[in-house]
Design a protein around this motif. Structure first.
Motif, PDB file in Angstrom:
ATOM      1  N   PRO A  44     -32.034   3.709 -35.636  1.00 58.25           N
ATOM      2  CA  PRO A  44     -32.508   3.502 -37.008  1.00 58.25           C
ATOM      3  C   PRO A  44     -31.421   3.083 -37.995  1.00 58.25           C
ATOM      4  O   PRO A  44     -31.729   2.503 -39.035  1.00 58.25           O
ATOM      5  CB  PRO A  44     -33.105   4.867 -37.385  1.00 58.25           C
ATOM      6  N   ASP A  45     -30.156   3.363 -37.692  1.00 62.03           N
ATOM      7  CA  ASP A  45     -29.068   2.966 -38.588  1.00 62.03           C
ATOM      8  C   ASP A  45     -28.428   1.644 -38.186  1.00 62.03           C
ATOM      9  O   ASP A  45     -27.499   1.173 -38.852  1.00 62.03           O
ATOM     10  CB  ASP A  45     -27.993   4.059 -38.630  1.00 62.03           C
ATOM     11  N   ASP A  46     -28.897   1.055 -37.086  1.00 58.99           N
ATOM     12  CA  ASP A  46     -28.389  -0.240 -36.646  1.00 58.99           C
ATOM     13  C   ASP A  46     -29.249  -1.360 -37.228  1.00 58.99           C
ATOM     14  O   ASP A  46     -30.335  -1.122 -37.756  1.00 58.99           O
ATOM     15  CB  ASP A  46     -28.408  -0.321 -35.111  1.00 58.99           C
ATOM     16  N   TRP A  47     -28.728  -2.605 -37.110  1.00 60.63           N
ATOM     17  CA  TRP A  47     -29.545  -3.749 -37.505  1.00 60.63           C
ATOM     18  C   TRP A  47     -30.492  -4.075 -36.363  1.00 60.63           C
ATOM     19  O   TRP A  47     -30.081  -4.325 -35.238  1.00 60.63           O
ATOM     20  CB  TRP A  47     -28.669  -4.957 -37.826  1.00 60.63           C
ATOM     21  N   ASN A  48     -31.794  -4.068 -36.655  1.00 60.37           N
ATOM     22  CA  ASN A  48     -32.822  -4.391 -35.681  1.00 60.37           C
ATOM     23  C   ASN A  48     -33.597  -5.598 -36.172  1.00 60.37           C
ATOM     24  O   ASN A  48     -34.056  -5.622 -37.323  1.00 60.37           O
ATOM     25  CB  ASN A  48     -33.791  -3.210 -35.510  1.00 60.37           C
ATOM     26  N   GLY A  49     -33.761  -6.602 -35.298  1.00 60.39           N
ATOM     27  CA  GLY A  49     -34.523  -7.748 -35.751  1.00 60.39           C
ATOM     28  C   GLY A  49     -34.476  -8.936 -34.815  1.00 60.39           C
ATOM     29  O   GLY A  49     -33.773  -8.935 -33.802  1.00 60.39           O
ATOM     30  N   VAL A  50     -35.234  -9.947 -35.177  1.00 63.41           N
ATOM     31  CA  VAL A  50     -35.313 -11.202 -34.435  1.00 63.41           C
ATOM     32  C   VAL A  50     -34.210 -12.129 -34.934  1.00 63.41           C
ATOM     33  O   VAL A  50     -34.081 -12.368 -36.137  1.00 63.41           O
ATOM     34  CB  VAL A  50     -36.689 -11.860 -34.619  1.00 63.41           C
ATOM     35  N   VAL A  51     -33.425 -12.665 -33.999  1.00 61.56           N
ATOM     36  CA  VAL A  51     -32.342 -13.584 -34.369  1.00 61.56           C
ATOM     37  C   VAL A  51     -32.660 -15.033 -34.026  1.00 61.56           C
ATOM     38  O   VAL A  51     -32.020 -15.952 -34.559  1.00 61.56           O
ATOM     39  CB  VAL A  51     -31.016 -13.174 -33.687  1.00 61.56           C
ATOM     40  N   TRP A  52     -33.634 -15.249 -33.126  1.00 65.68           N
ATOM     41  CA  TRP A  52     -33.948 -16.623 -32.691  1.00 65.68           C
ATOM     42  C   TRP A  52     -35.396 -16.686 -32.270  1.00 65.68           C
ATOM     43  O   TRP A  52     -35.960 -15.725 -31.729  1.00 65.68           O
ATOM     44  CB  TRP A  52     -33.053 -17.018 -31.513  1.00 65.68           C
ATOM     45  N   SER A  53     -36.029 -17.830 -32.522  1.00 64.92           N
ATOM     46  CA  SER A  53     -37.367 -18.098 -31.988  1.00 64.92           C
ATOM     47  C   SER A  53     -37.375 -19.509 -31.411  1.00 64.92           C
ATOM     48  O   SER A  53     -36.641 -20.388 -31.864  1.00 64.92           O
ATOM     49  CB  SER A  53     -38.443 -17.938 -33.073  1.00 64.92           C
ATOM     50  N   ASP A  54     -38.194 -19.703 -30.425  1.00 63.05           N
ATOM     51  CA  ASP A  54     -38.272 -20.976 -29.709  1.00 63.05           C
ATOM     52  C   ASP A  54     -38.609 -22.117 -30.671  1.00 63.05           C
ATOM     53  O   ASP A  54     -39.587 -22.023 -31.423  1.00 63.05           O
ATOM     54  CB  ASP A  54     -39.352 -20.869 -28.620  1.00 63.05           C
ATOM     55  N   PRO A  55     -37.819 -23.188 -30.687  1.00 62.38           N
ATOM     56  CA  PRO A  55     -38.117 -24.306 -31.598  1.00 62.38           C
ATOM     57  C   PRO A  55     -39.433 -24.993 -31.292  1.00 62.38           C
ATOM     58  O   PRO A  55     -39.942 -25.757 -32.126  1.00 62.38           O
ATOM     59  CB  PRO A  55     -36.926 -25.257 -31.402  1.00 62.38           C
ATOM     60  N   GLU A  56     -40.003 -24.745 -30.114  1.00 60.14           N
ATOM     61  CA  GLU A  56     -41.313 -25.306 -29.778  1.00 60.14           C
ATOM     62  C   GLU A  56     -42.455 -24.371 -30.131  1.00 60.14           C
ATOM     63  O   GLU A  56     -43.618 -24.641 -29.806  1.00 60.14           O
ATOM     64  CB  GLU A  56     -41.362 -25.627 -28.272  1.00 60.14           C
ATOM     65  N   LEU A  57     -42.141 -23.271 -30.804  1.00 60.64           N
ATOM     66  CA  LEU A  57     -43.163 -22.295 -31.159  1.00 60.64           C
ATOM     67  C   LEU A  57     -44.234 -22.937 -32.042  1.00 60.64           C
ATOM     68  O   LEU A  57     -43.925 -23.605 -33.027  1.00 60.64           O
ATOM     69  CB  LEU A  57     -42.501 -21.134 -31.909  1.00 60.64           C
ATOM     70  N   GLU A  58     -45.496 -22.743 -31.655  1.00 58.88           N
ATOM     71  CA  GLU A  58     -46.597 -23.287 -32.452  1.00 58.88           C
ATOM     72  C   GLU A  58     -47.365 -22.139 -33.116  1.00 58.88           C
ATOM     73  O   GLU A  58     -47.026 -20.973 -32.921  1.00 58.88           O
ATOM     74  CB  GLU A  58     -47.514 -24.160 -31.579  1.00 58.88           C
ATOM     75  N   ALA A  59     -48.382 -22.478 -33.904  1.00 56.54           N
ATOM     76  CA  ALA A  59     -49.017 -21.513 -34.785  1.00 56.54           C
ATOM     77  C   ALA A  59     -49.544 -20.274 -34.056  1.00 56.54           C
ATOM     78  O   ALA A  59     -49.223 -19.141 -34.416  1.00 56.54           O
ATOM     79  CB  ALA A  59     -50.144 -22.189 -35.571  1.00 56.54           C
ATOM     80  N   ALA A  60     -50.357 -20.473 -33.035  1.00 59.46           N
ATOM     81  CA  ALA A  60     -50.949 -19.334 -32.336  1.00 59.46           C
ATOM     82  C   ALA A  60     -49.868 -18.479 -31.679  1.00 59.46           C
ATOM     83  O   ALA A  60     -49.912 -17.248 -31.712  1.00 59.46           O
ATOM     84  CB  ALA A  60     -51.956 -19.823 -31.299  1.00 59.46           C
ATOM     85  N   GLY A  61     -48.883 -19.137 -31.082  1.00 55.68           N
ATOM     86  CA  GLY A  61     -47.792 -18.399 -30.456  1.00 55.68           C
ATOM     87  C   GLY A  61     -46.977 -17.628 -31.477  1.00 55.68           C
ATOM     88  O   GLY A  61     -46.499 -16.518 -31.196  1.00 55.68           O
ATOM     89  N   ALA A  62     -46.812 -18.186 -32.668  1.00 59.11           N
ATOM     90  CA  ALA A  62     -46.064 -17.502 -33.717  1.00 59.11           C
ATOM     91  C   ALA A  62     -46.786 -16.238 -34.154  1.00 59.11           C
ATOM     92  O   ALA A  62     -46.167 -15.169 -34.295  1.00 59.11           O
ATOM     93  CB  ALA A  62     -45.864 -18.432 -34.911  1.00 59.11           C
ATOM     94  N   ASP A  63     -48.087 -16.316 -34.356  1.00 61.40           N
ATOM     95  CA  ASP A  63     -48.847 -15.130 -34.770  1.00 61.40           C
ATOM     96  C   ASP A  63     -48.770 -14.038 -33.705  1.00 61.40           C
ATOM     97  O   ASP A  63     -48.628 -12.849 -34.027  1.00 61.40           O
ATOM     98  CB  ASP A  63     -50.304 -15.505 -35.022  1.00 61.40           C
ATOM     99  N   ALA A  64     -48.855 -14.430 -32.430  1.00 62.40           N
ATOM    100  CA  ALA A  64     -48.773 -13.449 -31.352  1.00 62.40           C
ATOM    101  C   ALA A  64     -47.389 -12.819 -31.304  1.00 62.40           C
ATOM    102  O   ALA A  64     -47.248 -11.602 -31.095  1.00 62.40           O
ATOM    103  CB  ALA A  64     -49.109 -14.110 -30.013  1.00 62.40           C
ATOM    104  N   ALA A  65     -46.339 -13.621 -31.500  1.00 60.31           N
ATOM    105  CA  ALA A  65     -44.972 -13.106 -31.473  1.00 60.31           C
ATOM    106  C   ALA A  65     -44.729 -12.145 -32.634  1.00 60.31           C
ATOM    107  O   ALA A  65     -44.078 -11.103 -32.472  1.00 60.31           O
ATOM    108  CB  ALA A  65     -43.972 -14.255 -31.517  1.00 60.31           C
ATOM    109  N   ILE A  66     -45.260 -12.471 -33.804  1.00 56.17           N
ATOM    110  CA  ILE A  66     -45.107 -11.598 -34.968  1.00 56.17           C
ATOM    111  C   ILE A  66     -45.794 -10.261 -34.715  1.00 56.17           C
ATOM    112  O   ILE A  66     -45.226  -9.192 -34.976  1.00 56.17           O
ATOM    113  CB  ILE A  66     -45.676 -12.278 -36.224  1.00 56.17           C
ATOM    114  N   ALA A  67     -47.009 -10.299 -34.198  1.00 54.45           N
ATOM    115  CA  ALA A  67     -47.736  -9.068 -33.898  1.00 54.45           C
ATOM    116  C   ALA A  67     -46.989  -8.224 -32.876  1.00 54.45           C
ATOM    117  O   ALA A  67     -46.940  -6.986 -32.980  1.00 54.45           O
ATOM    118  CB  ALA A  67     -49.142  -9.401 -33.400  1.00 54.45           C
TER     119      ALA A  67
END
Length: 268
Positions: A44-67
């Protein structure tokens, strides 16, 4: 990096080496490739997060990845989780999709890069001010104090991360502060060295208001640039605030885009 083509090449190299193939930024954390994203996971005291996403990511895939990232954050009980969005990431409306899912954008920062050797000049400081390496918990406390005085924010998490890094994995980490004649910290900064890449990241540079405009910030940049160049790193990278971006641009940094932290906080 004098042409737009060179800037794009450097940005692509930065994406590949430091984001897609990211390394943990300290002890006790790990980097995971999960579907179309790369994320860092720790406590909980560390940095947690997404640093990269696939440049080919499309809308439906983005929503699924966010969820999926929200579910991951919730399952681990993390107080917050960040998706670090860059202006060239896809799909183009990824920021809107993050907001719709409950992520809150913080202030955008400018992604800047410069040749380390170009910045590794003499360190010039005002009279009475000296640079002091941060090597132990006592130094980290002073560093956190400088951060709080410069930015007006709580330095508790920074203190935890710096102490942990110095104790468990100091080999690719540089921390330095400037102190006045009374030993009071007036500026501080960190540098992350990314082994196996050509990049070193400058983080946290901030000067107490009464000491701004005296060259201390520039001196800390030059000090860290010299260390990076000596260790064989070609590029310095900074996520710059509106306050520091103009200074860094004058020093020779090139803008590659912007980056915005999108933060998800669990309801309490």
């Amino acid at each position: 990096m004098r042409s737009s083509e060179n800037a794009i090449e450097t940005r692509d190299l930065f994406d590949r080496e430091t984001r897609e193939h990211a390394r943990p930024d300290g002890p006790g954390v790990r980097v995971e490739r999960t579907g179309p994203v790369v994320r860092q996971v720790g406590g909980p005291d560390d940095w947690n997060g997404v640093v990269w996403s696939d440049p080919e990511l499309e809308a439906a895939g983005a929503d699924a990845a966010i969820a999926a990232q929200i579910a991951h954050c919730t399952a681990l009980g993390l107080p917050d989780f960040e998706w670090k969005l860059y202006s060239h990431d896809r799909p183009a409306d990824l920021g809107d999709r993050l907001r719709a899912a409950g992520f809150v954008p913080e202030e955008p920062e400018t992604l800047l890069v410069a040749p380390a050797a170009l910045l590794a000049g003499p360190v010039e400081l005002p009279e009475g001010v000296t640079l002091r390496p941060v090597t132990d918990a006592a130094g980290a406390e002073l560093m956190a104090r400088a951060h709080e005085r410069a930015f007006g924010t709580d330095g508790t998490r920074l203190l935890h991360q710096v102490v942990k890094r110095l104790e468990e994995a100091p080999e690719d980490f540089v921390a330095v502060m400037a102190v006045d004649a009374d030993g009071e910290p007036v500026c501080s900064g960190r540098m992350e060295l990314y082994p196996g890449t050509g990049f070193a990241g400058l983080w946290g540079g901030g000067t107490v208001a009464a000491w701004r405009g005296k060259g201390i910030y520039r001196a800390l940049v030059a000090h860290r640039a010299r260390i990076a160049a000596q260790r064989g790193y070609r590029h310095l990278q900074v996520d710059a605030t509106d306050m520091s971006a103009p200074i860094l641009s004058r020093l020779g940094f090139t803008e590659l885009g912007t980056t915005t932290p999108y933060v998800y906080r669990q309801a309490r």
